[in-house]
Scaffold this motif. Structure first.
Motif, short mmCIF file in Angstrom:
data_model
loop_
_atom_site.label_atom_id
_atom_site.label_comp_id
_atom_site.label_asym_id
_atom_site.label_seq_id
_atom_site.Cartn_x
_atom_site.Cartn_y
_atom_site.Cartn_z
N VAL A 234 65.06 -14.25 100.40
CA VAL A 234 65.92 -13.11 99.80
C VAL A 234 66.54 -13.71 98.63
CG1 VAL A 234 65.94 -11.49 101.60
CG2 VAL A 234 67.61 -13.36 101.58
N CYS B 88 57.29 -24.66 94.92
CA CYS B 88 57.73 -23.31 94.05
C CYS B 88 56.60 -22.67 93.64
CB CYS B 88 58.59 -23.93 92.92
SG CYS B 88 59.14 -22.65 91.67
N GLY C 95 56.24 -20.59 90.99
CA GLY C 95 56.41 -20.26 89.38
C GLY C 95 56.92 -18.87 89.38
N SER D 151 59.70 -22.49 98.04
CA SER D 151 61.03 -22.68 97.45
C SER D 151 61.13 -22.07 95.95
CB SER D 151 61.50 -24.22 97.49
OG SER D 151 62.87 -24.27 97.08
N GLY E 129 54.46 -8.90 98.46
CA GLY E 129 54.47 -9.92 97.49
C GLY E 129 53.71 -11.09 98.05
N1 LIG Z 1 58.56 -13.88 92.86
C1 LIG Z 1 58.89 -14.97 92.05
O1 LIG Z 1 58.69 -15.24 91.04
C2 LIG Z 1 59.64 -16.02 92.99
C3 LIG Z 1 59.81 -17.31 92.26
C4 LIG Z 1 60.43 -18.31 92.99
C5 LIG Z 1 60.42 -18.40 94.36
N2 LIG Z 1 59.80 -17.18 95.16
C6 LIG Z 1 59.87 -17.18 96.46
O2 LIG Z 1 58.73 -16.81 96.99
C7 LIG Z 1 58.98 -16.18 98.18
C8 LIG Z 1 58.34 -14.86 98.22
O3 LIG Z 1 58.82 -14.13 97.18
P1 LIG Z 1 58.28 -12.70 96.76
O4 LIG Z 1 58.50 -12.65 95.16
O5 LIG Z 1 57.09 -12.36 97.32
O6 LIG Z 1 59.38 -11.81 97.42
P2 LIG Z 1 59.42 -10.34 97.83
O7 LIG Z 1 58.38 -9.45 97.14
O8 LIG Z 1 60.94 -9.82 97.66
O9 LIG Z 1 58.96 -10.53 99.33
C9 LIG Z 1 59.90 -10.76 100.14
C10 LIG Z 1 59.38 -10.85 101.88
O10 LIG Z 1 60.45 -11.49 102.41
C11 LIG Z 1 60.60 -10.72 103.62
N3 LIG Z 1 61.96 -10.88 104.32
C12 LIG Z 1 62.86 -10.78 103.43
N4 LIG Z 1 64.26 -10.88 104.31
C13 LIG Z 1 63.41 -11.03 105.78
C14 LIG Z 1 64.05 -11.25 106.91
N5 LIG Z 1 65.12 -11.33 107.10
N6 LIG Z 1 63.44 -11.54 107.99
C15 LIG Z 1 61.91 -11.43 107.66
N7 LIG Z 1 61.41 -11.19 106.73
C16 LIG Z 1 62.23 -10.92 105.50
C17 LIG Z 1 60.35 -9.18 103.13
O11 LIG Z 1 60.18 -8.69 103.89
P3 LIG Z 1 60.77 -6.72 104.10
O12 LIG Z 1 59.62 -5.89 103.22
O13 LIG Z 1 60.99 -6.48 105.46
O14 LIG Z 1 61.88 -6.74 103.06
C18 LIG Z 1 59.08 -9.46 102.30
O15 LIG Z 1 58.10 -9.60 103.00
C19 LIG Z 1 60.65 -16.24 98.61
O16 LIG Z 1 60.75 -17.18 99.24
C20 LIG Z 1 60.76 -16.23 97.14
O17 LIG Z 1 62.39 -16.94 96.91
C21 LIG Z 1 59.45 -16.01 94.46
#
Ligand SMILES: NC(=O)c1ccc[n+]([C@@H]2O[C@H](COP(=O)([O-])OP(=O)(O)OC[C@H]3O[C@@H](n4cnc5c(N)ncnc54)[C@H](OP(=O)(O)O)[C@@H]3O)[C@@H](O)[C@H]2O)c1
Length: 271
Positions: free
Chosen positions: A90, A197, A199, A148, A12
């Motif tokens: 998460v 954030c 997006g 965030s 991600g």
């Molecule tokens: N994607 C969106 O549209 C969006 C929008 C708003 C905010 N965000 C924020 O952006 C950030 C990244 O999002 P993403 O979409 O890239 O998420 P993602 O694809 O679900 O990836 C999440 C990452 O966090 C790691 N992680 C989860 N639990 C963990 C733990 N206990 N200890 C260490 N690492 C952990 C995961 O590792 P594992 O591989 O080990 O699970 C993975 O590397 C997050 O904070 C999310 O809330 C995302």
């Protein structure tokens, strides 16, 4: 030359940060992942040999693993750190398609979801920032960025009836408060602590979702479109990371950004 520590680099947005920042061989990029070996394999397969990348094992729910990673970081960098990008986060699977009434019908389900999101998204970051602050204070950039979410904006939730993922939203709002507290304490030492954030970013897989879940998510997106009629869908990880790094580059304690919560545009426009 800058030193970066990024959490959640296995996939991600975190992986996107790692890939982008390590493409400059002058940068030292330390990536934290729960599964170090799998992440190292992915990096070497997809990015080739990058001697400026260091993957360390850490679980955001395990205080000792965070402390260990901070000690290893100190050895790698020689005692300082320029940037933390607190990206790991998460959402509880039980709430991805549930509103608060549905989730709280079963106190055990609600408790589990709240503990899960709070321990990773909030408490883990408190320990991360605390363990690494001595290094940040010795760094040049002194920037701590928490990734965030716009769903932490209470005005957005209330005006556009955004029902889904209640504990995730609450945990990101709590993260923003914690970020402001770190800023209140450390801005006088020149440390920028802020929340951004990204997006809506195309990182999630929706395989196996039921028709009812698709319908609920469709309603959620429709409500977001009332807020941002120009919104057509999620952006790529690469473009999200570029936007986020632009905001990080422009933000400073001197400009009054300490403790703030902004979007990928550096404003309160979330999409
Ligand atoms: N994607 C969106 O549209 C969006 C929008 C708003 C905010 N965000 C924020 O952006 C950030 C990244 O999002 P993403 O979409 O890239 O998420 P993602 O694809 O679900 O990836 C999440 C990452 O966090 C790691 N992680 C989860 N639990 C963990 C733990 N206990 N200890 C260490 N690492 C952990 C995961 O590792 P594992 O591989 O080990 O699970 C993975 O590397 C997050 O904070 C999310 O809330 C995302």
């Amino acid at each position: 030359m800058s030193t970066y520590l990024i959490t959640g680099v296995s996939r991600g947005i975190g992986y996107g940060f790692l890939s982008n920042l390590s493409s400059n061989p002058e940068n030292t990029v330390i990536g934290l992942a729960r599964n170090r070996i799998a992440t190292e394999e992915k990096v070497s397969k997809e990015l080739g040999a990058r001697p400026n990348v260091h993957i360390l094992q850490a679980d955001m729910t395990d205080y000792n693993s965070i402390l260990r990673a901070a000690k290893e970081t100190e050895k790698i960098t020689g005692g300082s750190l320029d940037y933390i990008i607190a990206n790991a986060g998460v959402m509880s699977p039980s709430e991805a398609f549930a509103n608060i009434g549905e989730l709280a019908k079963d106190p055990k389900v609600f408790d589990d979801a709240f503990s899960y999101t709070m321990s990773t998204n909030v408490i883990g970051n408190v320990y991360l920032f605390t363990s690494l602050m001595p290094l940040i204070l010795k760094g040049k950039a002194k920037k701590i960025i928490a990734i965030s979410s716009g769903v932490a904006d209470i005005e957005l939730l209330r005006k556009y009836d955004l029902e889904l993922s209640p504990t995730y939203a609450a945990s990101k709002a709590a993260l923003n408060a914690i970020v402001a507290k770190f800023s209140a304490q450390y801005a006088k030492d020149g440390v920028l602590v802020m929340s951004i954030c990204p997006g809506m970013v195309d990182t999630q897989e929706f395989a196996g979702t039921t028709d009812e879940q698709k319908q609920k998510f469709g309603n959620f997106v429709q409500n977001l479109q009332r807020y941002a009629p120009h919104f057509t869908g999620p952006k790529t990880t690469e473009s999200a990371v570029e936007d986020l790094l632009t905001v990080v580059g422009k933000s400073s304690v001197e400009n009054g950004d300490g403790g703030s919560f902004v979007s990928q545009f550096g404003t309160k426009q979330w999409l």
